[in-house]
Motif scaffolding. Structure first.
Motif, PDB file in Angstrom:
ATOM      1  N   VAL A 414      14.811  84.460 125.368  1.00 29.64           N
ATOM      2  CA  VAL A 414      16.266  84.377 125.481  1.00 29.64           C
ATOM      3  C   VAL A 414      16.914  84.794 124.164  1.00 29.64           C
ATOM      4  CG1 VAL A 414      18.236  82.926 126.060  1.00 29.64           C
ATOM      5  CG2 VAL A 414      16.008  82.496 127.142  1.00 29.64           C
ATOM      6  N   GLY A 415      17.651  85.896 124.214  1.00 28.01           N
ATOM      7  CA  GLY A 415      18.376  86.388 123.052  1.00 28.01           C
ATOM      8  C   GLY A 415      19.753  85.770 122.954  1.00 28.01           C
ATOM      9  N   GLY A 416      20.583  86.304 122.049  1.00 27.34           N
ATOM     10  CA  GLY A 416      21.849  85.639 121.787  1.00 27.34           C
ATOM     11  C   GLY A 416      23.034  86.564 121.653  1.00 27.34           C
ATOM     12  N   THR A 417      24.219  85.995 121.905  1.00 29.27           N
ATOM     13  CA  THR A 417      25.477  86.726 121.834  1.00 29.27           C
ATOM     14  C   THR A 417      26.523  85.937 121.061  1.00 29.27           C
ATOM     15  OG1 THR A 417      26.482  85.750 123.826  1.00 29.27           O
ATOM     16  CG2 THR A 417      25.018  87.655 124.145  1.00 29.27           C
ATOM     17  N   SER A 418      27.592  86.639 120.698  1.00 26.52           N
ATOM     18  CA  SER A 418      28.851  86.003 120.296  1.00 26.52           C
ATOM     19  C   SER A 418      29.748  86.048 121.517  1.00 26.52           C
ATOM     20  CB  SER A 418      29.495  86.768 119.140  1.00 26.52           C
ATOM     21  OG  SER A 418      28.617  86.863 118.036  1.00 26.52           O
ATOM     22  N   LEU A 419      30.355  84.929 121.853  1.00 23.76           N
ATOM     23  CA  LEU A 419      31.073  84.774 123.124  1.00 23.76           C
ATOM     24  C   LEU A 419      32.551  84.496 122.897  1.00 23.76           C
ATOM     25  CD1 LEU A 419      31.147  84.290 126.260  1.00 23.76           C
ATOM     26  CD2 LEU A 419      30.529  81.909 125.751  1.00 23.76           C
ATOM     27  N   ALA A 420      33.384  85.216 123.626  1.00 26.44           N
ATOM     28  CA  ALA A 420      34.825  84.964 123.613  1.00 26.44           C
ATOM     29  C   ALA A 420      35.256  84.453 124.984  1.00 26.44           C
ATOM     30  CB  ALA A 420      35.584  86.238 123.270  1.00 26.44           C
ATOM     31  N   VAL A 421      35.656  83.182 125.048  1.00 29.02           N
ATOM     32  CA  VAL A 421      36.225  82.586 126.257  1.00 29.02           C
ATOM     33  C   VAL A 421      37.683  82.271 125.946  1.00 29.02           C
ATOM     34  CG1 VAL A 421      36.128  80.716 127.924  1.00 29.02           C
ATOM     35  CG2 VAL A 421      34.011  81.608 126.933  1.00 29.02           C
ATOM     36  N   GLY A 422      38.582  82.836 126.711  1.00 31.59           N
ATOM     37  CA  GLY A 422      40.002  82.712 126.415  1.00 31.59           C
ATOM     38  C   GLY A 422      40.683  81.575 127.142  1.00 31.59           C
ATOM     39  N   LYS A 423      41.995  81.654 127.196  1.00 30.63           N
ATOM     40  CA  LYS A 423      42.811  80.636 127.842  1.00 30.63           C
ATOM     41  C   LYS A 423      42.448  80.528 129.316  1.00 30.63           C
ATOM     42  CE  LYS A 423      47.645  79.228 128.360  1.00 30.63           C
ATOM     43  NZ  LYS A 423      49.057  79.603 128.082  1.00 30.63           N
ATOM     44  N   GLY A 424      42.428  79.293 129.809  1.00 30.39           N
ATOM     45  CA  GLY A 424      42.091  79.080 131.210  1.00 30.39           C
ATOM     46  C   GLY A 424      40.636  79.342 131.531  1.00 30.39           C
ATOM     47  N   GLU A 425      39.776  79.197 130.524  1.00 24.94           N
ATOM     48  CA  GLU A 425      38.333  79.430 130.682  1.00 24.94           C
ATOM     49  C   GLU A 425      38.031  80.832 131.204  1.00 24.94           C
ATOM     50  OE1 GLU A 425      39.538  76.135 131.943  1.00 24.94           O
ATOM     51  OE2 GLU A 425      39.244  75.858 129.795  1.00 24.94           O
ATOM     52  N   LYS A 426      38.764  81.817 130.758  1.00 24.90           N
ATOM     53  CA  LYS A 426      38.543  83.185 131.213  1.00 24.90           C
ATOM     54  C   LYS A 426      37.572  83.903 130.279  1.00 24.90           C
ATOM     55  CE  LYS A 426      40.860  87.508 132.426  1.00 24.90           C
ATOM     56  NZ  LYS A 426      42.153  88.259 132.475  1.00 24.90           N
ATOM     57  N   TYR A 427      36.523  84.433 130.863  1.00 23.71           N
ATOM     58  CA  TYR A 427      35.563  85.224 130.097  1.00 23.71           C
ATOM     59  C   TYR A 427      36.250  86.494 129.606  1.00 23.71           C
ATOM     60  CZ  TYR A 427      31.463  88.199 129.127  1.00 23.71           C
ATOM     61  OH  TYR A 427      30.539  89.030 128.547  1.00 23.71           O
ATOM     62  N   GLN A 428      36.167  86.738 128.301  1.00 22.39           N
ATOM     63  CA  GLN A 428      36.766  87.938 127.742  1.00 22.39           C
ATOM     64  C   GLN A 428      35.716  89.001 127.428  1.00 22.39           C
ATOM     65  OE1 GLN A 428      39.101  86.616 124.347  1.00 22.39           O
ATOM     66  NE2 GLN A 428      40.830  86.060 125.641  1.00 22.39           N
ATOM     67  N   TRP A 429      34.748  88.664 126.587  1.00 23.39           N
ATOM     68  CA  TRP A 429      33.714  89.617 126.220  1.00 23.39           C
ATOM     69  C   TRP A 429      32.620  88.908 125.453  1.00 23.39           C
ATOM     70  CZ3 TRP A 429      33.717  88.928 121.087  1.00 23.39           C
ATOM     71  CH2 TRP A 429      34.931  88.736 120.423  1.00 23.39           C
ATOM     72  N   GLU A 430      31.540  89.633 125.222  1.00 22.69           N
ATOM     73  CA  GLU A 430      30.478  89.193 124.326  1.00 22.69           C
ATOM     74  C   GLU A 430      30.028  90.374 123.484  1.00 22.69           C
ATOM     75  OE1 GLU A 430      27.493  86.137 126.241  1.00 22.69           O
ATOM     76  OE2 GLU A 430      28.448  87.289 127.854  1.00 22.69           O
ATOM     77  N   THR A 431      29.548  90.075 122.280  1.00 23.57           N
ATOM     78  CA  THR A 431      28.835  91.053 121.466  1.00 23.57           C
ATOM     79  C   THR A 431      27.423  90.519 121.263  1.00 23.57           C
ATOM     80  OG1 THR A 431      29.231  90.072 119.274  1.00 23.57           O
ATOM     81  CG2 THR A 431      30.975  91.464 120.198  1.00 23.57           C
ATOM     82  N   GLY A 432      26.536  91.382 120.791  1.00 16.15           N
ATOM     83  CA  GLY A 432      25.253  90.865 120.344  1.00 16.15           C
ATOM     84  C   GLY A 432      25.478  89.961 119.150  1.00 16.15           C
ATOM     85  N   TRP A 433      24.695  88.868 119.068  1.00 13.28           N
ATOM     86  CA  TRP A 433      24.867  87.973 117.928  1.00 13.28           C
ATOM     87  C   TRP A 433      24.210  88.578 116.693  1.00 13.28           C
ATOM     88  CZ3 TRP A 433      21.187  83.516 116.525  1.00 13.28           C
ATOM     89  CH2 TRP A 433      21.575  82.956 115.300  1.00 13.28           C
ATOM     90  N   GLY A 434      25.044  88.897 115.731  1.00 14.30           N
ATOM     91  CA  GLY A 434      24.605  89.364 114.430  1.00 14.30           C
ATOM     92  C   GLY A 434      25.758  89.154 113.480  1.00 14.30           C
ATOM     93  N   THR A 435      25.561  88.370 112.445  1.00 19.16           N
ATOM     94  CA  THR A 435      26.671  87.913 111.612  1.00 19.16           C
ATOM     95  C   THR A 435      26.534  88.374 110.169  1.00 19.16           C
ATOM     96  OG1 THR A 435      26.888  85.912 112.961  1.00 19.16           O
ATOM     97  CG2 THR A 435      27.909  85.870 110.793  1.00 19.16           C
ATOM     98  N   THR A 436      27.640  88.858 109.616  1.00 18.11           N
ATOM     99  CA  THR A 436      27.761  89.056 108.177  1.00 18.11           C
ATOM    100  C   THR A 436      28.901  88.189 107.672  1.00 18.11           C
ATOM    101  OG1 THR A 436      29.216  90.971 108.488  1.00 18.11           O
ATOM    102  CG2 THR A 436      26.845  91.406 108.208  1.00 18.11           C
ATOM    103  N   LYS A 437      28.828  87.794 106.411  1.00 16.95           N
ATOM    104  CA  LYS A 437      29.794  86.857 105.829  1.00 16.95           C
ATOM    105  C   LYS A 437      30.442  87.458 104.592  1.00 16.95           C
ATOM    106  CE  LYS A 437      29.985  82.349 103.478  1.00 16.95           C
ATOM    107  NZ  LYS A 437      29.164  81.194 102.999  1.00 16.95           N
ATOM    108  N   ALA A 438      31.784  87.449 104.581  1.00 20.24           N
ATOM    109  CA  ALA A 438      32.553  87.884 103.415  1.00 20.24           C
ATOM    110  C   ALA A 438      33.526  86.772 103.040  1.00 20.24           C
ATOM    111  CB  ALA A 438      33.308  89.176 103.719  1.00 20.24           C
ATOM    112  N   ASN A 439      33.416  86.239 101.840  1.00 15.11           N
ATOM    113  CA  ASN A 439      34.293  85.158 101.409  1.00 15.11           C
ATOM    114  C   ASN A 439      35.691  85.667 101.070  1.00 15.11           C
ATOM    115  OD1 ASN A 439      32.364  83.134 101.644  1.00 15.11           O
ATOM    116  ND2 ASN A 439      31.680  83.334  99.523  1.00 15.11           N
TER     117      ASN A 439
END
Length: 641
Positions: A414-439
């Motif tokens: 089982v792989g992973g995603t970044s998930l966007a669930v909007g107002k009213g529990e509406k599925y918006q989109w997903e990307t592959g999970w991969g994160t970079t951090k900029a302070n």
């Protein structure tokens, strides 16, 4: 904070595991994969002292190892006439398990060589004795070798067994001792230190944006969510009110056991809109004692169990959950937990949020795991493993590789995603999970070195040890299947995916140790493929209910059979169009629990896994995709694409 994958002890090897012994001279059969790859002539430091103690497990092949693998495939393949014709645990043992004569013959051989048989079950015999007895029994010499600056024992050649045993032995585990440290009669520590998210938060994806913060990728990026709950996850992955998982049992295996799991799970459900647990819905099967609590960071596993239980219940609130805890985080003890599920048919679906990198897996241990997975497939039990939290693992290990046991051809990775669930529990989109951090810069006017450094991402890639399974043919691109080099196509992970990004993660509730020493319940957002695995396990419970309760069993053939249909969201790294990058703003406590030491504001970019990319079609970040509304409805009748 990502839920890190606990390590399973193993040793370096790149051979292909096999249950078949090769004939050698002098009436002996070789057990392939029992000499680890790190035991080289260059690292050889001479013979091990004959009087040193060896403790090992001799795994039994059963009466028909090939038949077991063949039937496990047939019963799992929708195109097979035997599809769905699962056996009971008793029938599986009667048809494929070892006979009494085989066990007696193996035991007599071991004792005759001077080893003591100290225990066992239908899977293995435990033995102990000195080095000289082990060398007599297994027809090899044990030497000392250097590995990672330490010295460990290992066979100088592959172990062998008498040909007169007629293939009764699958493999032997324990002739090498890297890295094993025996401790006994340990007690479990208290819950780990508190972790809290600082906020501000979005209630749903994109609901709160600070216009005073600098833009990123041409837009103002929203604050991270506080943490998705069951209602949002169920909506994202196509669950309707009638899909509850009723009549299905999900097992969870981890090491150790949280002392507050029942209270934490009940409080979390009450606070976050999930149905309460009915009597007997959450049970535990625990060992009599624990080992290696310090080496395994036992309290760190409490959060893993809590996440797994609460995520399964959030997605499949009527499913029964049985937690099967391991005595430690070693292969032996985790294998015992998996075997308990299979031998006692404790569940239909097994969620496993643990693993290690493939380089640390020896073929002998892989063979023992695969035998349990095949027996589970025959019984209609499906195993789901998190694919890893370090992308291609180069940043963590210096080597591009996949995780194990997720690399097994007999489990669902089982792989992973970044998930966007909007107002009213509406599925918006997903990307592959991969994160970079900029302070945020000191003057607050920009994000330093955007997109910043890579932090974590969904594990995936091409196995170096496991050949391409039949169900991936015609779906997995050759460019991936052959990415390891050579001409033979290999297993690629993952198979399917769900939310994993801790920046778009799940709200979990757990008792933790606060700075004043008190134990208090608290809630925080968490992620990792340690989240994705129980989410998919919960979805599979809904799917099994949708098909009238008939077990799905080993799911991969049916998952790939649905590839390219309305069953899945086809996830890409740029769901809003090529060149459109996404991110969220996170505010974190420096000390992880309050603002006494200040706050850190950062921009977490989404869809930026190390060298892996979520693209149109199958990919090595999200597999065939994530479950869509059509996934559950496809189980309403026998499905063939």
């Amino acid at each position: 904070m990502a839920a890190a994958l606990p390590l399973v002890a193993g040793a370096l090897a790149l051979g292909i595991p096999t249950a078949q012994a090769d004939s050698t001279a002098h009436g002996r059969d070789a057990l392939n994969g029992t000499k680890p790859a790190w035991a080289t002539a260059r690292s050889d430091r001479g013979a091990t002292n004959d009087g040193s103690k060896v403790t090992a497990r001799v795994y039994l092949a059963g009466r028909d190892a090939k038949g077991l693998a063949d039937y496990a495939k047939a019963v799992s393949d929708p195109s097979s006439p035997d599809y769905g014709k699962h056996l009971s645990a008793r029938q599986t043992q009667a048809r494929f398990g070892p006979t009494r004569q085989q066990k007696d013959a193996v035991s007599a051989w071991l004792k005759g060589a001077g080893l003591a048989v100290t225990g066992g079950n239908q899977h293995y015999l435990s033995v102990t004795g000195d080095v000289s007895a082990a060398e007599r029994a297994f027809g090899t010499q044990l030497h000392n070798y250097t590995k990672d600056g330490e010295v460990y024992r290992a066979p100088s050649n592959a172990a062998t067994v008498p040909a007169s045993l007629h293939g009764a032995v699958l493999t032997v585990v324990g002739l090498d001792n890297a890295p094993k440290r025996a401790k006994h009669d340990e007690t479990l520590p208290p819950p780990g230190p508190v972790f809290k998210n600082a906020g501000p938060f979005s209630a749903h994806y994109g609901s709160r944006t600070d216009r005073s913060l600098p833009s990123a990728y041409g837009a103002k990026q929203p604050y991270a969510i506080k943490g998705y709950t069951g209602k949002q996850l169920r909506a994202a992955y196509g669950a309707k009110s009638r899909n509850t998982g009723k009549g299905v049992t999900v097992a969870i295996t981890d090491a150790f056991a949280s002392p507050t799991i029942a209270a934490d799970a009940a409080q979390y459900a009450k606070r976050n809109g999930d149905p309460g647990y009915h009597k007997g819905q959450l049970t535990q099967v625990l060992p009599a004692d624990y080992r290696y609590t310090e080496e395994c960071d036992a309290s760190g596993w409490y959060g893993e169990e809590t996440l797994d239980v609460e995520a399964v219940h959030a997605v499949a609130p009527a499913a029964d959950i049985v937690y099967v805890g391991g005595a430690s985080c070693t292969d032996d003890d985790l294998l015992d937990s998996l075997a308990k599920v299979v031998d006692n048919r404790l569940a239909d679906i097994v969620s496993n949020s643990w693993g290690d990198v493939e380089a640390n897996e020896t073929p002998d241990v892989a063979a023992a795991y695969d035998q349990v997975f095949q027996q589970g497939a025959v019984e209609g039990i499906g195993f789901y493993f998190s694919s890893g939290d370090n992308g291609d693992n180069v940043a963590a290990t210096g080597t591009k590789q996949v995780d194990t046991p997720a690399n097994s051809a007999w489990v669902t990775a089982v792989g992973g995603t970044s998930l966007a669930v909007g107002k009213g529990e509406k599925y918006q989109w997903e990307t592959g999970w991969g994160t970079t951090k900029a302070n945020l810069s000191a003057d607050g006017t920009n994000w330093d070195a955007l997109p910043g450094e890579y932090t974590s991402g969904a594990g995936g890639g091409t196995s170096k040890t496991v050949a391409q399974p039949f169900y991936q043919r015609g779906v997995v691109p050759d460019a991936l299947a052959l990415a390891g080099g050579g001409t033979a196509k290999q297993r690629v992970t993952p198979d399917i995916a769900a939310v994993a990004d801790p920046n778009t993660g799940f709200l979990v509730g757990q008792t933790q140790t606060f700075p004043d020493g008190s134990l208090q319940y608290g809630e925080y957002r968490i992620g990792g493929t340690s989240l994705a695995a129980p989410v998919i396990a919960g979805v599979q419970a809904l799917a099994q209910q949708a098909r009238g309760g008939q077990p799905i069993g080993f799911a991969n053939p049916s998952l790939y059979d649905r590839y390219g249909t309305a069953s899945y969201h086809d996830v890409t790294d740029h769901p809003l169009g090529a060149g459109v990058s996404l991110g969220v703003v996170r505010v974190d406590y420096v000390n992880s629990h309050d603002d006494a030491d200040g706050l850190v504001t950062s921009l977490r970019s989404l869809g930026r896994d190390s060298s892996l990319h979520a693209v149109v079609g199958y990919d090595d970040v999200t597999g065939v995709g994530t479950p869509a509304a059509g996934y559950l409805t496809s189980f309403g009748a026998h499905h063939r694409r």
